[in-house]
Design a protein around this motif. Structure first.
Motif, mmCIF file in Angstrom:
data_model
loop_
_atom_site.group_PDB
_atom_site.id
_atom_site.type_symbol
_atom_site.label_atom_id
_atom_site.label_comp_id
_atom_site.label_asym_id
_atom_site.label_seq_id
_atom_site.Cartn_x
_atom_site.Cartn_y
_atom_site.Cartn_z
ATOM 1 N N TRP A 1 -42.623 -25.074 -2.077
ATOM 2 C CA TRP A 1 -43.426 -24.927 -0.860
ATOM 3 C C TRP A 1 -44.749 -25.692 -0.961
ATOM 4 C CZ3 TRP A 1 -47.999 -21.714 -0.528
ATOM 5 C CH2 TRP A 1 -48.520 -21.615 0.770
ATOM 6 N N VAL B 1 -53.863 -20.691 1.502
ATOM 7 C CA VAL B 1 -52.920 -20.006 0.626
ATOM 8 C C VAL B 1 -52.383 -20.983 -0.415
ATOM 9 C CG1 VAL B 1 -50.844 -18.608 0.548
ATOM 10 C CG2 VAL B 1 -52.324 -18.492 2.543
ATOM 11 N N ILE C 1 -57.306 -12.609 0.268
ATOM 12 C CA ILE C 1 -56.310 -13.435 0.935
ATOM 13 C C ILE C 1 -56.270 -13.150 2.432
ATOM 14 C CG2 ILE C 1 -53.801 -13.504 1.336
ATOM 15 C CD1 ILE C 1 -53.922 -15.257 -0.789
ATOM 16 N N PHE D 1 -57.683 -15.195 5.211
ATOM 17 C CA PHE D 1 -57.051 -16.440 5.641
ATOM 18 C C PHE D 1 -55.605 -16.243 6.083
ATOM 19 C CE2 PHE D 1 -60.225 -17.182 2.429
ATOM 20 C CZ PHE D 1 -61.118 -17.933 3.162
ATOM 21 N N TRP D 2 -55.121 -15.053 5.882
ATOM 22 C CA TRP D 2 -53.766 -14.756 6.356
ATOM 23 C C TRP D 2 -53.624 -13.252 6.517
ATOM 24 C CZ3 TRP D 2 -50.633 -18.934 7.335
ATOM 25 C CH2 TRP D 2 -49.424 -18.604 7.959
ATOM 26 N N HIS D 3 -53.616 -12.809 7.754
ATOM 27 C CA HIS D 3 -53.603 -11.379 8.027
ATOM 28 C C HIS D 3 -52.186 -10.821 8.096
ATOM 29 C CE1 HIS D 3 -53.377 -8.017 10.952
ATOM 30 N NE2 HIS D 3 -54.266 -7.531 10.134
ATOM 31 N N ALA D 4 -51.993 -9.581 7.680
ATOM 32 C CA ALA D 4 -50.699 -8.921 7.811
ATOM 33 C C ALA D 4 -50.873 -7.403 7.713
ATOM 34 C CB ALA D 4 -49.747 -9.393 6.728
ATOM 35 N N PHE E 1 -51.122 -21.986 -9.812
ATOM 36 C CA PHE E 1 -49.884 -21.646 -10.525
ATOM 37 C C PHE E 1 -48.829 -22.731 -10.393
ATOM 38 C CE2 PHE E 1 -52.015 -17.961 -8.842
ATOM 39 C CZ PHE E 1 -52.256 -17.237 -9.984
ATOM 40 N N VAL F 1 -42.344 -21.226 -4.854
ATOM 41 C CA VAL F 1 -43.753 -21.538 -4.607
ATOM 42 C C VAL F 1 -44.017 -23.026 -4.842
ATOM 43 C CG1 VAL F 1 -46.118 -21.171 -5.406
ATOM 44 C CG2 VAL F 1 -44.606 -19.225 -5.088
ATOM 45 N N LEU G 1 -48.542 -13.548 -7.680
ATOM 46 C CA LEU G 1 -48.780 -14.375 -8.866
ATOM 47 C C LEU G 1 -50.151 -14.077 -9.444
ATOM 48 C CD1 LEU G 1 -47.309 -17.867 -7.850
ATOM 49 C CD2 LEU G 1 -46.556 -16.411 -9.745
ATOM 50 N N GLU G 2 -51.103 -13.884 -8.551
ATOM 51 C CA GLU G 2 -52.459 -13.579 -9.003
ATOM 52 C C GLU G 2 -52.507 -12.214 -9.676
ATOM 53 O OE1 GLU G 2 -54.836 -14.156 -5.479
ATOM 54 O OE2 GLU G 2 -55.059 -16.308 -5.840
ATOM 55 N N ILE H 1 -57.865 -15.805 11.217
ATOM 56 C CA ILE H 1 -57.441 -17.132 10.787
ATOM 57 C C ILE H 1 -56.081 -17.002 10.118
ATOM 58 C CG2 ILE H 1 -58.194 -19.198 9.590
ATOM 59 C CD1 ILE H 1 -60.812 -17.683 9.011
ATOM 60 N N ARG I 1 -54.847 -21.614 -3.229
ATOM 61 C CA ARG I 1 -54.837 -20.532 -4.209
ATOM 62 C C ARG I 1 -53.561 -20.556 -5.027
ATOM 63 N NH1 ARG I 1 -58.351 -15.462 -2.267
ATOM 64 N NH2 ARG I 1 -57.429 -14.530 -4.110
ATOM 65 N N ALA J 1 -47.637 -16.340 1.206
ATOM 66 C CA ALA J 1 -48.923 -15.680 0.983
ATOM 67 C C ALA J 1 -48.730 -14.500 0.026
ATOM 68 C CB ALA J 1 -49.506 -15.205 2.309
ATOM 69 N N VAL K 1 -48.005 -15.791 -3.616
ATOM 70 C CA VAL K 1 -49.234 -16.221 -4.290
ATOM 71 C C VAL K 1 -50.059 -15.005 -4.705
ATOM 72 C CG1 VAL K 1 -51.430 -17.409 -3.961
ATOM 73 C CG2 VAL K 1 -49.321 -18.482 -3.196
#
Lengths: 198, 198
Positions: free
Chosen positions: A82, B98, A29, A32-35, B105, A79, A12-13, B92, B101, A6, A9
């Motif tokens: 993956w 991820v 982001i 959809f993916w918490h941290a 790339f 990436v 990369l953005e 979520i 997105r 995550a 990516v």
DNA sequence: CCCAGCATGTAAGAGGTTACATGATTGC
DNA sequence: GCAATCATGTAACCTCTTACATGCTGGG
């Protein structure tokens, strides 16, 4: 698991500092993916050591120094690797569902404020998504393959839009379910009132 | 967190051994809260020590001994306390998003098999839910408050049905989204082919 | 002067996964 | 004999959360 990916990516953005990433994970982001920032700093350090990213310290005048990270060639290939690797869908973990089943042995009415709270939250998120949709994706046509080439920017945007649409669908589903469940609970309160006094 | 509470609710529905609970967590409750047997045994031990549940060893002839757990009075009140306590919706965590997105790339086409896999899984789960719905909840009317009292069994069933319906909605949403996204990716493959050779 | 925001971390502990371990019975 | 199912656990490891720690700047 893949907070690693995550973050890759995200970088990369846009190459960013840990702090920036942490803020980005409260929106975008992060939907959809918490941290948390603590976790992010740790993973960034690990990934830098692994050579997936490289950090460049930028001395700030009138602002704290910051480490700007960007993805290395090794990171890019990680990436790609993956992306091709299959991933199972994450299992759902929803305490509300467990509570509903538990409500059969307790006070179902106690769940009404809870559900109202969830309804409000999901309504808010849905609105937020709709705003983003109107702002960023007004001109993107849904799924039609597109007769003439639309360029590489629209390519990225189409993917981002598709991610957003999953969020919209998700929140809308929740919202409808909350409404329905509230209706049910109000009905049940009539049918099976809890013992009125102690 | 609350594997504790998921287990308590499960035990309220039916006193069970750790092994039974583990199997139940591969279906039923497990659709909304996953856990492995190792984890379950550990939490059961902790909850027994806390006095929320009590385990009674049943010597099996021609079968291994098993510890049958049931919820104590303290455990019941813990459930009530937890029901009334507000819980935030779980965030979520979806690596597919991820990946989508990230596909901007890398090779978006590489995600097609992945999405087909997800589509198949969600279709399977949806079918499984539909089977349960037809089998267990054929006669339950949706939300209408119900003019005459329908009894305490229908009360519990109505709640369970509502949980199942959230699952149905969820899987259906995913399914539709997978279809849509596959359409998009097939379209994009035409628009932006990756460099054909190394 | 104090609080909010920028910016980066450490440390302890809870929760969760994966691998390993054991031993009995039933069906092929 | 061998695999599958029943049944209960231990141990190592990783992830994630929560609390704590530091220091600088700009605005009210």
């Amino acid at each position: 698991m893949s907070l690693d990916h995550a973050l890759l990516v995200s970088l990369l953005e846009k190459p960013s500092s840990g702090y920036e990433l942490a803020r980005r994970f409260d929106r975008s982001i992060g939907y959809f993916w918490h941290a948390t920032h603590q976790q992010i700093y740790k993973v960034l350090a690990r990934m830098e050591e692994a050579g997936w990213i490289s950090g460049e310290v930028q001395a700030g005048e009138a602002a704290p120094d910051r480490k700007l990270y960007s993805v290395s060639r090794t990171g890019r290939s990680e990436v790609s690797r993956w992306l091709a690797e299959p991933t199972e869908p994450e299992g759902i973990r929803d305490s509300l569902m467990v509570k509903l089943r538990g409500a059969a042995f307790g006070d179902a009415g106690a769940l009404i404020p809870e559900l109202e709270h969830h309804r409000a939250l999901h309504a808010n998120r849905l609105t937020a998504y709709r705003v983003i949709e109107a702002r960023d994706f007004a001109g993107v046509r849904s799924t039609s393959p597109g007769v003439q080439s639309t360029g590489t920017l629209d390519y990225q945007r189409a993917l981002q839009y598709q991610v957003l649409k999953s969020g919209i669908r998700y929140e809308q589903g929740w919202l409808e379910w909350c409404e329905e469940t509230l209706g049910l609970l109000h009905g049940l309160k009539q049918v099976k009132p809890r013992r009125p006094s102690k």
